[in-house]
Design a protein around this motif. Structure first.
Motif, mmCIF file in Angstrom:
data_model
loop_
_atom_site.group_PDB
_atom_site.id
_atom_site.type_symbol
_atom_site.label_atom_id
_atom_site.label_comp_id
_atom_site.label_asym_id
_atom_site.label_seq_id
_atom_site.Cartn_x
_atom_site.Cartn_y
_atom_site.Cartn_z
ATOM 1 N N HIS A 1 0.873 -1.253 0.007
ATOM 2 C CA HIS A 1 0.024 0.094 -0.040
ATOM 3 C C HIS A 1 0.936 1.063 0.005
ATOM 4 O O HIS A 1 2.014 1.110 0.578
ATOM 5 C CB HIS A 1 -0.717 0.063 1.243
ATOM 6 C CG HIS A 1 -1.960 -0.916 1.115
ATOM 7 N ND1 HIS A 1 -2.973 -1.184 0.132
ATOM 8 C CD2 HIS A 1 -2.088 -2.072 1.902
ATOM 9 C CE1 HIS A 1 -3.701 -2.155 0.619
ATOM 10 N NE2 HIS A 1 -3.207 -2.852 1.450
ATOM 11 N N ASP B 1 -4.921 10.870 -1.816
ATOM 12 C CA ASP B 1 -5.660 9.450 -2.157
ATOM 13 C C ASP B 1 -6.724 9.429 -3.023
ATOM 14 O O ASP B 1 -6.646 8.506 -3.750
ATOM 15 C CB ASP B 1 -6.454 9.048 -0.762
ATOM 16 C CG ASP B 1 -5.091 8.694 0.347
ATOM 17 O OD1 ASP B 1 -4.002 8.345 0.217
ATOM 18 O OD2 ASP B 1 -5.502 8.588 1.501
ATOM 19 N N THR C 1 -6.415 6.956 -6.310
ATOM 20 C CA THR C 1 -7.556 6.375 -6.665
ATOM 21 C C THR C 1 -8.205 6.658 -8.257
ATOM 22 O O THR C 1 -8.598 5.790 -9.092
ATOM 23 C CB THR C 1 -8.800 6.419 -5.760
ATOM 24 O OG1 THR C 1 -8.362 6.336 -4.423
ATOM 25 C CG2 THR C 1 -10.012 5.702 -6.120
ATOM 26 N N GLU D 1 -5.623 5.359 -10.566
ATOM 27 C CA GLU D 1 -5.655 3.923 -10.574
ATOM 28 C C GLU D 1 -6.949 3.273 -11.361
ATOM 29 O O GLU D 1 -6.698 2.416 -12.325
ATOM 30 C CB GLU D 1 -5.743 3.243 -9.235
ATOM 31 C CG GLU D 1 -5.454 1.841 -9.118
ATOM 32 C CD GLU D 1 -5.352 1.316 -7.781
ATOM 33 O OE1 GLU D 1 -6.623 1.772 -7.059
ATOM 34 O OE2 GLU D 1 -4.426 0.730 -7.156
ATOM 35 N N SER D 2 -8.066 3.973 -11.205
ATOM 36 C CA SER D 2 -9.217 3.803 -11.854
ATOM 37 C C SER D 2 -9.343 3.825 -13.427
ATOM 38 O O SER D 2 -9.894 3.235 -14.270
ATOM 39 C CB SER D 2 -10.496 4.262 -11.272
ATOM 40 O OG SER D 2 -10.570 3.934 -9.676
ATOM 41 N N ALA E 1 -15.870 0.667 -7.519
ATOM 42 C CA ALA E 1 -14.941 1.660 -7.715
ATOM 43 C C ALA E 1 -15.685 2.958 -7.358
ATOM 44 O O ALA E 1 -14.935 3.956 -6.650
ATOM 45 C CB ALA E 1 -14.312 1.760 -9.128
ATOM 46 N N ARG F 1 -15.843 2.899 -3.563
ATOM 47 C CA ARG F 1 -14.666 3.384 -2.957
ATOM 48 C C ARG F 1 -14.435 4.883 -2.970
ATOM 49 O O ARG F 1 -13.794 5.590 -2.057
ATOM 50 C CB ARG F 1 -13.516 2.397 -3.511
ATOM 51 C CG ARG F 1 -12.139 2.863 -3.110
ATOM 52 C CD ARG F 1 -11.278 2.078 -3.888
ATOM 53 N NE ARG F 1 -9.692 2.211 -3.415
ATOM 54 C CZ ARG F 1 -8.580 1.941 -4.018
ATOM 55 N NH1 ARG F 1 -8.817 1.229 -5.408
ATOM 56 N NH2 ARG F 1 -7.391 2.333 -3.818
ATOM 57 N N PHE F 2 -14.306 5.538 -4.306
ATOM 58 C CA PHE F 2 -14.233 6.885 -4.488
ATOM 59 C C PHE F 2 -15.205 7.695 -3.629
ATOM 60 O O PHE F 2 -14.591 8.588 -3.017
ATOM 61 C CB PHE F 2 -14.407 7.055 -5.913
ATOM 62 C CG PHE F 2 -14.090 8.742 -6.291
ATOM 63 C CD1 PHE F 2 -12.863 9.137 -6.542
ATOM 64 C CD2 PHE F 2 -15.204 9.560 -6.415
ATOM 65 C CE1 PHE F 2 -12.479 10.431 -6.562
ATOM 66 C CE2 PHE F 2 -14.943 10.805 -6.711
ATOM 67 C CZ PHE F 2 -13.668 11.491 -6.698
ATOM 68 N N LEU G 1 -13.797 8.032 0.004
ATOM 69 C CA LEU G 1 -12.705 8.929 0.110
ATOM 70 C C LEU G 1 -13.259 10.439 0.132
ATOM 71 O O LEU G 1 -12.723 11.104 0.906
ATOM 72 C CB LEU G 1 -11.790 8.441 -0.870
ATOM 73 C CG LEU G 1 -10.711 7.554 -0.567
ATOM 74 C CD1 LEU G 1 -9.718 7.402 -1.991
ATOM 75 C CD2 LEU G 1 -9.870 7.824 0.504
#
Length: 607
Positions: free
Chosen positions: A10, A220, A224, A227-228, A244, A247-248, A251
């Motif tokens: 991580h 972060d 993200t 990455e997405s 996804a 998760r977003f 955050l």
């Protein structure tokens, strides 16, 4: 470079505790002072403009006091003295406005120059970091540090340092002017300063952790998003868009709450608290003035000047306190930039000797990405100059790690690696990068022209570029394009096929004329036709360059002088294709036959 042998962690997070926030700042101030000292001549000019602007600013109320007490109340309204005072008042205010405009330009110039330099240095620094750092770092977070966090440092210059210096000098000028008018009233006005300092201290204590949280969460979010977006094909293919998005959203919601905590604390402690305190101090000034007026020791013009000064006195304090929100953010951002710049860079040797032949030897090499999980233990290996070596094995066997060590991406834990009899760690950066070429599994293509992608800023002669393209069997394809070598490829080389992109990367590696060429699964994602092109290129280089080819497709390395079969970091088998196929229970024989069967099934399905 593949990552089959490289553990992913991580991304490192910055501590966001209140204790950390209280301790941080030393690095940020050091970074700030470096650029302040560098721009010292410009800073001196800016401070001179600031002093002149302050003098012009405080002169206005003093002129108004003279007009009220000496002319208006005295009944002496002669034309020319009054016109002179009015003209002086207008000129001082115009001068103050113009000087502050010039001062703001100077501060902005300093800030933008500092950010320009910081971004250049931090990007250069990031490029020199060892691969172990990138194993645990997220691209989005690095981008956030280089862009958003450096922008926050600019705010530290323009929005904080500039405002604080300007208003501190203005406060000093106002206090001096107040003292010249009436010392007792000035002392009452000074009561506002310690109370404001207390408000600022309380704000820092309460908001520090929230500001640190918000900076980290913004980083972060960027990570993200990056990455997405880069994995959008996989997300859509697996139907993971909802996961996804959730998760977003989590955050984003945490970032919203952190920002709201900061805003709520600022809304309660900054402007409202200062306004309340200034009203109380103003009441104190009026009370003292009333007492002095009864005793006949003060003039009305003095009260006007004090009320005027108090308006200007309160505003700088309010400005300073409001900027502490930006100060907290800038200090956290500056600390993140400073931490990144303190990451140790990749170390190279001091030898300027070039790699002449390309003979490689591993002498009792120990290595592991983690201390408790060794990859190699006492690995011994001899590779003659000009040899064609194939490396095969299942995932996690240590194939890519072998290449990573040869590229000096990681330092060995024990033993040593030599090239042409010299320790690998002794070679300088230039000698190592020119002497060893890498062809990774995933082609890295710039959005520029074909020529730019082969040259990669090395200023190579055009003849060498064309020779490299010919060696990679790409020249005919390039000549068939409308603009030839000047053809723009678009993002990730979208104008070329997968095989052509791999050929382009081969040409890039060959253009530097390396003595050692490393291929890491270079034919894993190409069709059979492109694989044959790669094989022809390898045959043409056979004997001229030391070739180490990590291959998933065993047909790519059938012609190798020696094939290394690895498992769990150990060299299990070694020999030519014929020798290894002659071993009835050999690993290589089993792998080869399995691939041949899979290929026959694939051909049967096509027909």
């Amino acid at each position: 470079m593949t990552t089959e042998d490289t553990p992913r962690h991580h991304s490192p997070t910055d501590p966001a505790s209140a204790e950390h926030v209280q301790k941080q700042g030393k690095g940020t101030f050091g970074l700030l002072l470096t650029y302040v000292y560098r721009d010292k001549p410009l800073l001196v000019k800016t401070l001179l403009l600031l002093l002149l602007a302050t003098a012009a600013d405080v002169a206005g109320p003093l002129l108004a006091k003279v007009f009220i007490d000496d002319y208006l109340l005295a009944g002496q309204l002669s034309v020319w003295p009054v016109v002179g005072l009015a003209l002086g008042y207008v000129l001082t205010q115009l001068a103050a406005a113009w000087l502050r405009y010039r001062q703001t330009l100077r501060f902005t110039d300093m800030a933008l120059a500092a950010v320009l330099d910081i971004r250049k240095h931090i990007f250069t620094h990031v490029q020199q970091l060892p691969m172990a750092f990138f194993d645990r770092a997220m691209t989005g977070q690095l981008v956030s540090r280089i862009t958003n966090d450096t922008e926050a440092i600019k705010d530290l210059y323009v929005q904080f340092l500039s405002v604080v210096l300007t208003n501190v000098v203005l406060l000093v000028g106002i206090i001096v002017a107040m003292a010249l008018l009436n010392v007792q009233l000035m002392l009452v006005a000074l009561l506002l300063i310690p109370t404001v300092v207390g408000v600022i201290y309380l704000y820092q204590k309460l908001s520090g952790a929230a500001v640190a949280d918000s900076r980290q969460l913004r980083s972060d979010i960027n990570g993200t998003l990056g990455e997405s977006i880069s994995g959008m094909a996989v997300l859509q293919a697996c139907g993971l868009q909802h996961n996804a998005a959730e998760r977003f959203e989590r955050l984003n919601r945490r970032y919203y709450r952190a920002r709201m905590r900061t805003i709520n604390i600022g809304a309660a402690l900054l402007r409202p608290a200062i306004d309340l305190l200034s009203v109380l101090v103003l009441l104190g000034i009026l009370r003292v003035f009333g007492w002095q007026q009864v005793n006949g020791v003060v003039e009305v013009g003095v009260l006007y000047a004090f009320l005027n000064f108090m308006g200007r006195f309160t505003e700088p304090l309010a400005e300073i306190t409001q900027r502490f929100n930006l100060y907290q953010q800038a200090m956290v951002a500056g600390d993140r930039v400073y931490q990144l710049m303190q990451q140790p860079q990749q170390h190279y040797g001091t030898s300027h000797n070039a790699i002449d032949r390309g003979a490689i030897a591993f002498h009792g090499v120990d290595f592991g990405y983690r201390p408790d999980q060794p990859v190699f233990t006492q690995l011994n290996l001899e590779i003659p100059a000009g040899a064609f070596i194939g490396v095969v094995g299942h995932t996690g066997s240590g194939k890519s790690t072998l290449l990573n060590l040869l590229l000096n991406f990681y330092a060995v834990d024990g033993g040593r690696i030599t090239i042409d009899g010299q320790p690998l760690s002794g070679y300088g950066r230039q000698a190592l990068r020119q002497g060893i070429g890498l062809i990774p599994q995933e082609p890295f293509i710039l959005a520029g022209s074909i020529y730019d992608n082969i040259d990669m800023g090395r200023q190579l002669p055009r003849a060498r570029i064309e020779t490299a393209a010919r060696q990679a069997h790409l020249l005919d394809t390039i000549n068939g394009l409308a603009h030839g070598f000047d053809t723009r490829l678009g993002e990730r080389g979208s104008r070329l096929s997968t095989g052509q992109r791999q050929q382009l990367v081969i040409a890039r590696a060959l253009a530097a004329a390396p003595r050692i060429l490393l291929l890491d699964e270079a034919t894993a994602n190409v069709d059979s036709e492109t694989e044959q092109v790669v094989q022809r290129a390898l045959q043409a280089l056979h004997g001229k360059v030391t070739l180490i080819v990590v291959a998933h497709r065993l047909s790519t390395i059938k012609a190798a002088d020696r094939i290394l079969v690895m498992a769990h970091g150990e060299l299990m088998e070694s020999g030519t294709h014929r020798q290894l196929m002659s071993q009835p229970e050999g690993r290589y024989r089993a792998m080869y036959r399995l691939q041949q069967q899979a290929r026959q099934v694939e051909l049967a399905e096509r027909h």
